[in-house]
Every structure is written in C-alpha cells, then in structure tokens.
Design a protein around this motif. Structure first.
Motif, PDB file in Angstrom:
ATOM      1  N   THR A 322      63.625  46.944 119.547  1.00  0.00           N
ATOM      2  CA  THR A 322      62.777  48.148 119.667  1.00  0.00           C
ATOM      3  C   THR A 322      62.674  48.726 121.069  1.00  0.00           C
ATOM      4  OG1 THR A 322      60.778  46.812 120.040  1.00  0.00           O
ATOM      5  CG2 THR A 322      61.340  47.323 117.753  1.00  0.00           C
ATOM      6  N   SER A 323      62.939  47.944 122.104  1.00  0.00           N
ATOM      7  CA  SER A 323      62.774  48.402 123.487  1.00  0.00           C
ATOM      8  C   SER A 323      64.125  48.392 124.182  1.00  0.00           C
ATOM      9  CB  SER A 323      61.774  47.490 124.225  1.00  0.00           C
ATOM     10  OG  SER A 323      61.579  47.917 125.549  1.00  0.00           O
ATOM     11  N   ARG A 401      69.134  50.820 117.264  1.00  0.00           N
ATOM     12  CA  ARG A 401      67.781  50.371 117.596  1.00  0.00           C
ATOM     13  C   ARG A 401      66.880  50.465 116.374  1.00  0.00           C
ATOM     14  NH1 ARG A 401      63.650  54.303 119.917  1.00  0.00           N
ATOM     15  NH2 ARG A 401      64.337  56.411 119.355  1.00  0.00           N
ATOM     16  N   ALA A 402      65.726  49.829 116.480  1.00  0.00           N
ATOM     17  CA  ALA A 402      64.737  49.840 115.406  1.00  0.00           C
ATOM     18  C   ALA A 402      63.443  50.442 115.926  1.00  0.00           C
ATOM     19  CB  ALA A 402      64.498  48.418 114.894  1.00  0.00           C
ATOM     20  N   ILE A 403      62.752  51.161 115.055  1.00  0.00           N
ATOM     21  CA  ILE A 403      61.455  51.745 115.393  1.00  0.00           C
ATOM     22  C   ILE A 403      60.447  51.237 114.370  1.00  0.00           C
ATOM     23  CG2 ILE A 403      60.130  53.867 115.727  1.00  0.00           C
ATOM     24  CD1 ILE A 403      62.845  55.303 116.152  1.00  0.00           C
ATOM     25  N   SER A 404      59.430  50.560 114.851  1.00  0.00           N
ATOM     26  CA  SER A 404      58.408  50.020 113.953  1.00  0.00           C
ATOM     27  C   SER A 404      57.466  51.130 113.504  1.00  0.00           C
ATOM     28  CB  SER A 404      57.607  48.923 114.658  1.00  0.00           C
ATOM     29  OG  SER A 404      56.439  48.610 113.929  1.00  0.00           O
ATOM     30  N   ASN A 422      48.961  43.348 122.209  1.00  0.00           N
ATOM     31  CA  ASN A 422      50.331  43.720 122.531  1.00  0.00           C
ATOM     32  C   ASN A 422      50.358  45.135 123.095  1.00  0.00           C
ATOM     33  OD1 ASN A 422      51.163  45.716 120.152  1.00  0.00           O
ATOM     34  ND2 ASN A 422      49.995  44.034 119.230  1.00  0.00           N
ATOM     35  N   THR A 423      51.460  45.521 123.685  1.00  0.00           N
ATOM     36  CA  THR A 423      51.589  46.855 124.293  1.00  0.00           C
ATOM     37  C   THR A 423      52.356  47.820 123.398  1.00  0.00           C
ATOM     38  OG1 THR A 423      53.625  46.219 125.449  1.00  0.00           O
ATOM     39  CG2 THR A 423      51.530  45.852 126.607  1.00  0.00           C
ATOM     40  N   ARG A 424      52.590  47.422 122.152  1.00  0.00           N
ATOM     41  CA  ARG A 424      53.428  48.235 121.262  1.00  0.00           C
ATOM     42  C   ARG A 424      52.635  48.953 120.174  1.00  0.00           C
ATOM     43  NH1 ARG A 424      58.081  48.943 123.770  1.00  0.00           N
ATOM     44  NH2 ARG A 424      59.020  49.513 121.776  1.00  0.00           N
ATOM     45  N   GLY A 425      51.300  48.862 120.232  1.00  0.00           N
ATOM     46  CA  GLY A 425      50.492  49.548 119.230  1.00  0.00           C
ATOM     47  C   GLY A 425      50.472  48.886 117.871  1.00  0.00           C
ATOM     48  N   GLU A 426      50.955  47.644 117.799  1.00  0.00           N
ATOM     49  CA  GLU A 426      51.016  46.935 116.518  1.00  0.00           C
ATOM     50  C   GLU A 426      49.656  46.309 116.178  1.00  0.00           C
ATOM     51  OE1 GLU A 426      53.512  46.950 114.547  1.00  0.00           O
ATOM     52  OE2 GLU A 426      55.415  46.988 115.652  1.00  0.00           O
ATOM     53  N   PRO A 427      49.376  46.101 114.890  1.00  0.00           N
ATOM     54  CA  PRO A 427      48.158  45.366 114.505  1.00  0.00           C
ATOM     55  C   PRO A 427      48.240  43.911 114.953  1.00  0.00           C
ATOM     56  CG  PRO A 427      49.536  45.800 112.583  1.00  0.00           C
ATOM     57  CD  PRO A 427      50.131  46.573 113.714  1.00  0.00           C
ATOM     58  N   GLU A 428      47.090  43.230 114.951  1.00  0.00           N
ATOM     59  CA  GLU A 428      47.027  41.856 115.453  1.00  0.00           C
ATOM     60  C   GLU A 428      47.768  40.849 114.593  1.00  0.00           C
ATOM     61  OE1 GLU A 428      43.419  40.146 117.910  1.00  0.00           O
ATOM     62  OE2 GLU A 428      42.694  41.167 116.121  1.00  0.00           O
ATOM     63  N   ILE A 429      47.581  40.931 113.288  1.00  0.00           N
ATOM     64  CA  ILE A 429      48.084  39.854 112.433  1.00  0.00           C
ATOM     65  C   ILE A 429      48.712  40.372 111.151  1.00  0.00           C
ATOM     66  CG2 ILE A 429      46.382  38.151 113.241  1.00  0.00           C
ATOM     67  CD1 ILE A 429      44.984  38.704 110.439  1.00  0.00           C
ATOM     68  N   SER A 430      49.629  39.575 110.625  1.00  0.00           N
ATOM     69  CA  SER A 430      50.099  39.742 109.244  1.00  0.00           C
ATOM     70  C   SER A 430      50.209  38.375 108.590  1.00  0.00           C
ATOM     71  CB  SER A 430      51.461  40.447 109.205  1.00  0.00           C
ATOM     72  OG  SER A 430      52.441  39.666 109.879  1.00  0.00           O
ATOM     73  N   LEU A 440      53.923  38.802 112.303  1.00  0.00           N
ATOM     74  CA  LEU A 440      55.309  38.374 112.109  1.00  0.00           C
ATOM     75  C   LEU A 440      56.110  39.359 111.265  1.00  0.00           C
ATOM     76  CD1 LEU A 440      54.746  34.573 111.290  1.00  0.00           C
ATOM     77  CD2 LEU A 440      55.272  35.593 113.521  1.00  0.00           C
ATOM     78  N   ASP A 441      55.440  40.279 110.580  1.00  0.00           N
ATOM     79  CA  ASP A 441      56.086  41.140 109.591  1.00  0.00           C
ATOM     80  C   ASP A 441      56.120  42.586 110.081  1.00  0.00           C
ATOM     81  OD1 ASP A 441      56.060  39.151 107.045  1.00  0.00           O
ATOM     82  OD2 ASP A 441      54.203  38.944 108.187  1.00  0.00           O
ATOM     83  N   TYR A 442      57.204  43.291 109.718  1.00  0.00           N
ATOM     84  CA  TYR A 442      57.376  44.653 110.225  1.00  0.00           C
ATOM     85  C   TYR A 442      58.096  45.531 109.200  1.00  0.00           C
ATOM     86  CZ  TYR A 442      56.485  42.076 114.531  1.00  0.00           C
ATOM     87  OH  TYR A 442      55.930  41.247 115.468  1.00  0.00           O
ATOM     88  N   LEU A 443      57.833  46.824 109.306  1.00  0.00           N
ATOM     89  CA  LEU A 443      58.582  47.850 108.593  1.00  0.00           C
ATOM     90  C   LEU A 443      59.259  48.726 109.650  1.00  0.00           C
ATOM     91  CD1 LEU A 443      56.020  48.893 105.840  1.00  0.00           C
ATOM     92  CD2 LEU A 443      58.311  47.981 105.411  1.00  0.00           C
TER      93      LEU A 443
END
Length: 511
Positions: A322-323, A401-404, A422-430, A440-443
């Motif tokens: 992603t980066s 590349r991948a974009i979450s 995190n610095t990527r705007g992701e939620p805390e947990i899955s 750990l999980d992503y779309l």
C-alpha cells in the motif's frame, strides 16, 4: 361407625386426615376435595374477571405491550435480533453510510471479507471462554444467520472447512442464490472460498495460487506454508447489462487469500504479498487477452482483493502493498529483520531428517531462536540486512499496488475508530481472540502503479475519481475498548461466531 383393618395400619395423622372427610358411611378422597376447591376457585376467578373494568384490562394490556417493546428496543440497541433465541444471537453491526442524499446512478454491490474460523482448528485451550459457542451444530446456524442478515453480493471467506463446505456451505449458499468456488491444498482440511450472487455475476475464469510454488524474483520461500490464494473473473450478468447497455465495463476481478500465520513469519508473509500483486497482474492481463480481445484498455474490470493477511497496518506485508515505493524503517524494519533470524523446522517441508534438529524440532528446542517476534531492538547481521533490502527491491520493482478501502474512507463515517493505533486510517481490530487482538483483515482495490510517490494514503475523493467508483458505506468495526467490555475472547454465545469480525464495503461502480 366401623374402623377397617386397613385404617388400623395407617399412621395416626393420616387416620385423622381421612376421618375429616367422612360423611355418614362415605369418604371424600382428599384429591377429590382438592379438585372441588379448584373448580370453586375457578368459578370465583371467572366471575371476578367478568366484573373487571374494561379500562383496567386495556391498561394492563398496554403495559404488557410497552414492556415487550421496551425489551425489543433494548435488544436492538445492543445489536441483537429479538426474533432469535439467545443461543443463536449475534451482534448486528450497522452499515455506516457516507452519504444518504446522493442518488444511485451506477451499479451498487456489497463485498465482504470474513475469516469464519475453521472448525478443524478449534482447540479448547485456544478458546477457553467460548463454551457452547464453538460447537458446530450451533455456530453454523449463527454464521448462516449472519450471512443472511448482511446479504453481501460478493463474499471472500477464509478458514472454510473442506468437509463443511461440501456438506453444508455449498448447499446453503446455493439456496440463498450464490455460486461458489473453493480452494485448499490437499494436505489441509480448510481453505478459502469466494461466493457471488448468480443474479449479478457469472464466473468466466479463475486462477489458483500456491505460494510455496510461486516464484518471487531471487527470494525463495523461507518454509513450506501450505497457504493459497484464489482469483476469479466475475462478468456482469445479462440482468445487470440490461440496466447499463452502453457500458464498456465487463465485470469485477476478485481474489481472496489467507497468508502464513506464524508469529515469526513476517518475511515470508511479505514475500507472499508480492505474489498477491504479481499474480493478480498476471490474471488481469490474461482476462483482458481472452475476454476483451487484448485491446489494451486497462479498465474493463474492477479489481478487488479481500482476505486475512495476518499483518497489521504498521507491518511490512501491508506497507509493501500500500505504501509505494516501500522503505522499511523503525518498528517495521526491526520486526522483519528479526523474522529473518528465525529457523523453521524441516518438518514443515516434509523432510525425513527433521527429527535430527537439535533434539527433534528446532522450532521448539532451538537454542538460537529469537525470543519475541516484536523486539524493541534487533541487531541484524549484514546477511539479514541484505535479505530485507532485497525484499524492498522486489516490491519496488513491481508496477502494482493495493489501496485499502477502509483506509481511504472509514474515517469519514467513524472517526473514533480510524487510525487509533496506525497512520493509515484503518480501524483498530478485526480479530479478537482469547490471547491476542488486532487488525489482520482487509478489503483492497488492486491497480497498476506508475512508480510515482504513493506513500501516503489517497484521499477519498482522489481515490473515487481515479477508480471510477463511489464508496457508499462501511460495516461498523468495534474498538478495543468496546470489545474489552466483554472480558473474554470470541466466539461467544450472543456476540460473535468467529474470532474474526467480518468487514463489508458497499460500492457504486460507474458503468
């Protein structure tokens, strides 16, 4: 009055009790007297009810109805279904909409990723608080109710039991209008699956990925993992194309995977992420050649990838996708360098001399193994530094590349749980297990990379404009604070049926 011989043999208190019911020479049995009293009471009660004020009856009924509604509202507020018995309840999370006012002009669909916990992997010591929630006869019903409730159009599943897929899931999903594909190594009793609504899509091609056999530049696999990936081409159905007769879009490409789980597997997971991007690129090209006459137009298909990547947003597997261009530093660099110092057992590769490893298994008895997968400091050797540098070069050589999806948009609907750790705007947990929790999980959306600076997270507007789509909604993800209130891991009766939480994004594609 004569006392019978039978009465002479009875205890004194019973003789007294029976004598109370003698009338002349007849005896009224106590049970008969009891029934008579009940009838008299019933008559009195009937008479009393008949004299009740109609307003009083209406008031009582209204109070009961108010209590029922209050209980129902309380259950709904907790995310529970009032129509389900307690043992089949699950917490129903809302879809958080980005915009309620805008009309839909394109094609809307919901895509889900979900590690639904393989039954074959359940051990009591791993789920000590789960009780009956891990029993398949119950958990299967809860999972099925969950799938019905969220009603996603495309579903990426991980940890799907081979037996349960053949004997349960395939038929149940077929009843719900889904077609499906399953993939697993022959040596594993669980794998991955992709499901799609047949009214919207038709599968026209597929690719099976075996990470142990795939080439990744000059970097070989560190160990046999038996992990796999699955990628499908899902063409829009005639029903969809009738709505958009002039579209140049063909459909969607969708993939799923479950990467290596081992705590010291960061280096291997990072290699597997390269394969995810490289094989998706290969498949995109193949589909364009076979289904779009190799017309060199790159946007016939939207490409998505969902799964359990066993990596957090600050780890090198995620960052390598992603980066771009990737440059490992700080915690990420320390962790991947540490992982290169770990020696995996030869038994993972099926080698016969595995029992000769330092007493039987080097992973258990090795003297020089690292103590923790996430050390605060790691003094890497020149060889280990070289391995990590080569991994950077490998990823930066690939024009993909991948974009979450959650990364670019979740903060607009749930700022309280976007980028907390995190610095990527992701939620805390899955994932919320007994002994560990985290994301750990992503779309992902997968696309080509022009080697320009894509280190920062794309803005939502830029992402939507460049990819000809709109993000409509996200399934709400709980925070650690919310999950911590339960005081135990998942699955748990009345809460969640897996130790992972499903993730869903609702999208509108411009056709």
């Amino acid at each position: 009055m004569t006392i019978t011989e039978a009465e002479l043999t009875l205890p004194h208190d019973i003789q007294q009790q029976q004598s109370k019911h003698k009338v002349g020479s007849d005896v009224i049995p106590p049970i008969l007297e009891s029934e008579t009293a009940k009838r008299k009471g019933a008559k009195k009660g009937k008479k009393a009810r008949g004299n009740l004020d109609p307003e009083h009856i209406a008031k009582v009924r209204a109070e009961r109805e108010a209590m029922r509604k209050s209980k129902q509202e309380a259950m709904l507020a907790q995310g529970l279904d009032p129509d389900l018995p307690p043992e089949l309840q699950f917490i129903r999370r809302p879809l958080l909409a980005l915009s309620k006012a805008e009309s839909t002009a394109g094609f809307e669909f919901k895509i889900m990723t979900y590690n639904c916990l393989a039954q074959a992997l359940i051990r009591r010591k791993l789920f000590p608080d789960s009780g009956e929630a891990v029993k398949w006869f119950r958990r299967s019903k809860v999972l099925l109710n969950e799938f019905k409730y969220y009603d996603s159009d495309v579903i990426c599943l991980q940890e799907v039991d081979r037996i349960q897929f053949q004997t349960f899931w395939k038929e149940e999903f077929d009843k719900l209008g889904y077609d499906s594909q399953f993939h697993a190594k022959p040596s594993k009793n669980h794998g991955i699956s992709i499901l799609w609504k047949r009214s919207l899509f038709t599968m026209t091609d597929k690719m099976l990925i075996d990470y142990d056999k795939e080439i990744s530049g000059n970097i070989p696999p560190r160990t046999t993992t038996n992990n796999v990936g699955l990628v499908l081409a899902l063409k829009f159905s005639p029903k969809v194309l009738e709505r958009f007769p002039n579209t140049r879009k063909s459909g969607i490409i969708v993939g799923t995977t479950h990467l290596f789980w081992h705590p010291f597997g960061t280096y291997e997971r990072t290699r597997q992420c390269y394969i995810v991007l490289n094989k998706t690129k290969e498949f995109m090209h193949r589909v364009n050649v076979l289904q779009n006459n190799n017309d060199e137009i790159k946007d016939h298909w939207y490409t998505f990838f969902g799964g359990d990547f066993n990596s957090q947003p600050f780890d090198t597997p995620y960052l390598s996708m992603t980066s771009k261009p990737v440059k490992y530093s700080n915690r990420a660099k320390t962790v991947i360098e540490c992982s290169t110092s770990y020696t995996f057992s030869k038994s993972r590769d099926g080698e016969e001399d595995a029992e000769d490893e330092e007493g039987g298994n080097i992973e258990k008895f090795g003297k020089d193994q690292p103590a923790t997968p996430v050390p605060s400091f790691f003094d890497a050797s020149s060889e280990q530094q070289s391995l990590v540098a080569n991994m950077e070069k490998l990823h930066n050589s690939l024009d993909m590349r991948a974009i979450s999806l959650y990364s670019v948009g979740y903060g607009t609907v749930h700022i309280e749980n976007a980028g907390l750790d995190n610095t990527r705007g992701e939620p805390e947990i899955s994932n919320w297990a007994h002994a560990w929790n985290g994301l750990l999980d992503y779309l992902f959306v997968i696309k080509s990379w022009d080697f320009s600076d894509k280190i920062q997270v794309d803005s939502l507007k830029k992402f939507e404009d460049e990819n000809e789509l709109k993000v409509k909604a996200f399934l709400k993800m709980p925070t650690k604070a919310e999950m911590g209130k339960f005081g135990h891991g998942q699955p748990h009766v009345g809460e969640y049926p897996s130790d992972h939480l499903s993730m869903i994004c609702k999208l509108e594609l411009k056709l």
